[in-house]
Design a protein around this motif. Structure first.
Motif, PDB file in Angstrom:
ATOM      1  N   ALA A 138      86.708  95.084 -34.362  1.00  0.00           N
ATOM      2  CA  ALA A 138      85.280  95.098 -34.054  1.00  0.00           C
ATOM      3  C   ALA A 138      84.684  96.462 -34.333  1.00  0.00           C
ATOM      4  N   ASP A 139      85.494  97.525 -34.148  1.00  0.00           N
ATOM      5  CA  ASP A 139      84.979  98.863 -34.386  1.00  0.00           C
ATOM      6  C   ASP A 139      86.128  99.815 -34.645  1.00  0.00           C
ATOM      7  N   ALA A 140      85.832 100.844 -35.410  1.00  0.00           N
ATOM      8  CA  ALA A 140      86.743 101.962 -35.639  1.00  0.00           C
ATOM      9  C   ALA A 140      85.893 103.225 -35.548  1.00  0.00           C
ATOM     10  N   ARG A 163      92.141 108.682 -50.303  1.00  0.00           N
ATOM     11  CA  ARG A 163      93.575 108.426 -50.198  1.00  0.00           C
ATOM     12  C   ARG A 163      93.917 107.057 -49.609  1.00  0.00           C
ATOM     13  N   LEU A 164      92.961 106.391 -49.005  1.00  0.00           N
ATOM     14  CA  LEU A 164      93.244 105.124 -48.332  1.00  0.00           C
ATOM     15  C   LEU A 164      93.830 104.058 -49.254  1.00  0.00           C
ATOM     16  N   PRO A 165      93.357 103.887 -50.492  1.00  0.00           N
ATOM     17  CA  PRO A 165      93.933 102.845 -51.348  1.00  0.00           C
ATOM     18  C   PRO A 165      95.431 103.023 -51.616  1.00  0.00           C
ATOM     19  N   GLY A 166      95.939 104.249 -51.526  1.00  0.00           N
ATOM     20  CA  GLY A 166      97.357 104.476 -51.776  1.00  0.00           C
ATOM     21  C   GLY A 166      98.237 104.403 -50.549  1.00  0.00           C
ATOM     22  N   LEU A 167      97.636 104.122 -49.376  1.00  0.00           N
ATOM     23  CA  LEU A 167      98.419 104.130 -48.140  1.00  0.00           C
ATOM     24  C   LEU A 167      99.520 103.079 -48.138  1.00  0.00           C
ATOM     25  N   GLY A 170      92.509 115.146 -36.902  1.00  0.00           N
ATOM     26  CA  GLY A 170      91.603 114.013 -36.887  1.00  0.00           C
ATOM     27  C   GLY A 170      92.289 112.801 -36.299  1.00  0.00           C
ATOM     28  N   GLY A 171      91.507 111.822 -35.888  1.00  0.00           N
ATOM     29  CA  GLY A 171      92.052 110.598 -35.327  1.00  0.00           C
ATOM     30  C   GLY A 171      90.996 109.516 -35.335  1.00  0.00           C
ATOM     31  N   ALA A 172      91.354 108.365 -34.802  1.00  0.00           N
ATOM     32  CA  ALA A 172      90.402 107.257 -34.732  1.00  0.00           C
ATOM     33  C   ALA A 172      90.762 106.356 -33.569  1.00  0.00           C
ATOM     34  N   VAL A 173      89.733 105.803 -32.935  1.00  0.00           N
ATOM     35  CA  VAL A 173      89.883 104.746 -31.945  1.00  0.00           C
ATOM     36  C   VAL A 173      89.594 103.425 -32.646  1.00  0.00           C
ATOM     37  N   VAL A 174      90.437 102.421 -32.425  1.00  0.00           N
ATOM     38  CA  VAL A 174      90.214 101.093 -32.984  1.00  0.00           C
ATOM     39  C   VAL A 174      90.229 100.088 -31.842  1.00  0.00           C
ATOM     40  N   THR A 175      89.379  99.080 -31.939  1.00  0.00           N
ATOM     41  CA  THR A 175      89.257  98.124 -30.841  1.00  0.00           C
ATOM     42  C   THR A 175      88.699  96.806 -31.345  1.00  0.00           C
ATOM     43  N   ARG A 176      89.025  95.740 -30.630  1.00  0.00           N
ATOM     44  CA  ARG A 176      88.432  94.426 -30.887  1.00  0.00           C
ATOM     45  C   ARG A 176      87.154  94.217 -30.067  1.00  0.00           C
ATOM     46  N   ASP A 177      86.847  95.148 -29.183  1.00  0.00           N
ATOM     47  CA  ASP A 177      85.733  94.988 -28.261  1.00  0.00           C
ATOM     48  C   ASP A 177      84.568  95.890 -28.654  1.00  0.00           C
ATOM     49  N   GLU A 178      83.434  95.309 -28.989  1.00  0.00           N
ATOM     50  CA  GLU A 178      82.282  96.082 -29.453  1.00  0.00           C
ATOM     51  C   GLU A 178      81.777  97.036 -28.382  1.00  0.00           C
ATOM     52  N   ASP A 203      77.340 110.088 -43.654  1.00  0.00           N
ATOM     53  CA  ASP A 203      77.555 108.820 -44.353  1.00  0.00           C
ATOM     54  C   ASP A 203      79.014 108.620 -44.732  1.00  0.00           C
ATOM     55  N   ARG A 204      79.703 109.698 -45.055  1.00  0.00           N
ATOM     56  CA  ARG A 204      81.114 109.561 -45.426  1.00  0.00           C
ATOM     57  C   ARG A 204      81.963 109.142 -44.231  1.00  0.00           C
ATOM     58  N   THR A 205      81.670 109.681 -43.063  1.00  0.00           N
ATOM     59  CA  THR A 205      82.379 109.250 -41.859  1.00  0.00           C
ATOM     60  C   THR A 205      82.100 107.780 -41.581  1.00  0.00           C
ATOM     61  N   ARG A 206      80.842 107.374 -41.731  1.00  0.00           N
ATOM     62  CA  ARG A 206      80.507 105.965 -41.508  1.00  0.00           C
ATOM     63  C   ARG A 206      81.264 105.063 -42.469  1.00  0.00           C
ATOM     64  N   ARG A 207      81.339 105.448 -43.737  1.00  0.00           N
ATOM     65  CA  ARG A 207      82.047 104.618 -44.713  1.00  0.00           C
ATOM     66  C   ARG A 207      83.557 104.604 -44.434  1.00  0.00           C
ATOM     67  N   PHE A 208      84.089 105.720 -43.978  1.00  0.00           N
ATOM     68  CA  PHE A 208      85.499 105.758 -43.617  1.00  0.00           C
ATOM     69  C   PHE A 208      85.770 104.842 -42.432  1.00  0.00           C
ATOM     70  N   GLU A 209      84.919 104.874 -41.429  1.00  0.00           N
ATOM     71  CA  GLU A 209      85.076 103.982 -40.278  1.00  0.00           C
ATOM     72  C   GLU A 209      84.965 102.521 -40.707  1.00  0.00           C
ATOM     73  N   ASP A 210      84.013 102.223 -41.582  1.00  0.00           N
ATOM     74  CA  ASP A 210      83.860 100.851 -42.073  1.00  0.00           C
ATOM     75  C   ASP A 210      85.118 100.390 -42.790  1.00  0.00           C
ATOM     76  N   ALA A 211      85.714 101.284 -43.587  1.00  0.00           N
ATOM     77  CA  ALA A 211      86.919 100.924 -44.336  1.00  0.00           C
ATOM     78  C   ALA A 211      88.088 100.633 -43.388  1.00  0.00           C
ATOM     79  N   LEU A 212      88.240 101.454 -42.363  1.00  0.00           N
ATOM     80  CA  LEU A 212      89.299 101.213 -41.384  1.00  0.00           C
ATOM     81  C   LEU A 212      89.051  99.904 -40.633  1.00  0.00           C
ATOM     82  N   ARG A 213      87.818  99.697 -40.217  1.00  0.00           N
ATOM     83  CA  ARG A 213      87.485  98.477 -39.472  1.00  0.00           C
ATOM     84  C   ARG A 213      87.747  97.230 -40.311  1.00  0.00           C
ATOM     85  N   ASP A 214      87.306  97.247 -41.556  1.00  0.00           N
ATOM     86  CA  ASP A 214      87.479  96.083 -42.414  1.00  0.00           C
ATOM     87  C   ASP A 214      88.948  95.849 -42.741  1.00  0.00           C
TER      88      ASP A 214
END
Length: 394
Positions: free
Chosen positions: A72-74, A264-268, A214-222, A56-67
């Motif tokens: 479309a996805d992170a 840490r995201l709010p302080g970025l 760690g890393g992340a993929v971000v995209t506008r394509d679902e 769930d924490r990974t999902r919430r982190f991905e949601d935060a990056l996406r938003d």
């Protein structure tokens, strides 16, 4: 400097390394978050669900990056390098294909392409921005070209508007290596969202670094996001365990790191702003000095992961700064085509060489620009660089 440092914790001192040096990488990067990290480690380690990856924490982190991006996805994964490989694979890059990559930069730019079975074609860089030159990339296109892979370099985003136009005109994929550029925006578009997909790296020294890989993929394509999600977890869809739709890899994200990055995201933004102010100070006081070239001025498309000069006598400047207690770093001592790992690939190519990449490899030197620097340290770095340049002119 006239700005106020964010480094105010008296328990940390002035941020210097032992001996009073100005550190290139902050030795106290996570000092203020230590108790939070220990608490998260205990909570997750003793949690009833014993869920340590892709929870769930990974999902919430991905949601935060996406938003935050409006993507479309992170998709969080094990590293920036892995993210690049996942993107190329998801886009169908493979044997028989060519991908144009910068001749100056990190090894994964070429290695990730090779791992798909495709061939990296090295393009020269712009002599000022040190990012892949769009016109040089155009000259390297062949009927086998499948994608372009520009990378944001040091403090400057690549010319993504021109790459977007080029790939659209030629019917090519556009992969954006934005590993060092999280938080940067060019012409209103965040780094990572210009092409088919982009990526971030969270390794410790990056702008949003963490104590691990760690890393992340971000995209506008679902659909691209969906394929990346399956590939990162052995081809499973995340719904029915043990059902494998494609051949994937293990590139899963850690729940402890996800919780820590959420913290840490709010302080970025404040940390990025501090880096930008330090970079602006360097540019103001170092531009025009003999024997030095500073990054292009401005704020659009800037990320300030590091602050990199081009010095006619790089080694002399590096030695002088070391004697003055300033740590520096040479990121890429050789262009990728000149590296033993990739020379065989480059040797088979005809056409123009890579003079700008090779010149930059010889001349580039990066100064400390992290947010933990005090104003006094920034002034010391600036004065030391100026003293060397002015003395060399005399």
């Amino acid at each position: 400097m006239t700005t106020t440092s964010t480094h105010e914790d008296p328990a940390v001192g002035d941020g210097s390394a032992p001996g009073g040096r100005v550190p290139f990488f902050p030795p106290d990067l996570f000092h203020e978050d230590r108790e939070t990290l220990l608490r998260l480690l205990h909570e997750i380690g003793t949690g009833a669900d014993q869920k340590f990856i892709l929870g769930d924490r990974t999902r919430r982190f991905e949601d935060a990056l996406r938003d935050r991006l409006g993507a479309a996805d992170a998709v969080a994964c094990s590293s920036g390098t892995s993210a690049l490989h996942l993107i190329l694979t998801a886009l169908g890059v493979g044997p028989g294909d060519e991908v144009v990559v910068p001749a100056l930069g990190c090894a994964p730019l070429a290695a990730a392409v090779l791992h798909t079975g495709a061939v990296p074609v090295f393009g020269d860089v712009d002599p000022r921005t040190l990012t892949l030159d769009p016109e040089d990339a155009r000259a390297r296109l062949t009927p086998r070209t499948k994608a372009l892979l520009p990378a944001h370099m040091f403090s400057v985003m690549a010319d993504m508007p021109r790459f977007t136009a080029l790939t659209a005109a030629e019917g090519l994929r556009l992969v954006e290596d934005s590993a060092v550029a999280q938080g940067a925006v060019l012409d209103g578009t965040p780094a990572g969202l210009w092409g088919d997909a982009g990526l971030y790296s969270f390794v410790q020294v990056k702008s949003f670094g963490m104590p691990g890989e760690g890393g992340a993929v971000v995209t506008r394509d679902e659909e691209t996001g969906r394929r990346v999600r399956m590939l990162r977890n052995h081809g499973q869809d995340g719904v029915q365990r043990g059902l494998h739709h494609v051949i994937g890899v293990n590139s899963r994200f850690d729940e402890i790191q996800a919780a820590f990055q959420l913290h840490r995201l709010p302080g970025l933004d404040a940390r990025l702003e501090r880096r930008a102010r330090i970079a602006a100070h360097y540019t103001e006081h170092l531009t025009g000095l003999p024997g030095l070239t500073t990054p292009p001025p401005g704020t659009d498309g800037r990320c300030y992961y590091v602050y990199t000069l081009l010095a006619d006598d790089r080694d002399a400047l590096r030695d002088h700064l070391a004697a003055e207690g300033v740590d520096t770093h040479v990121y890429y001592p050789a262009a990728l085509p000149d590296q033993a790992a990739f020379a065989p690939v480059a040797a088979g190519r005809t056409g123009p060489g890579w003079p700008h990449a090779r010149d930059a490899a010889r001349r580039q030197l990066s100064l400390p620009v992290h947010h933990r620097l005090t104003d006094a340290q920034v002034e010391h770095v600036t004065a030391a660089v100026r003293a060397h340049a002015l003395r060399a002119r005399a």
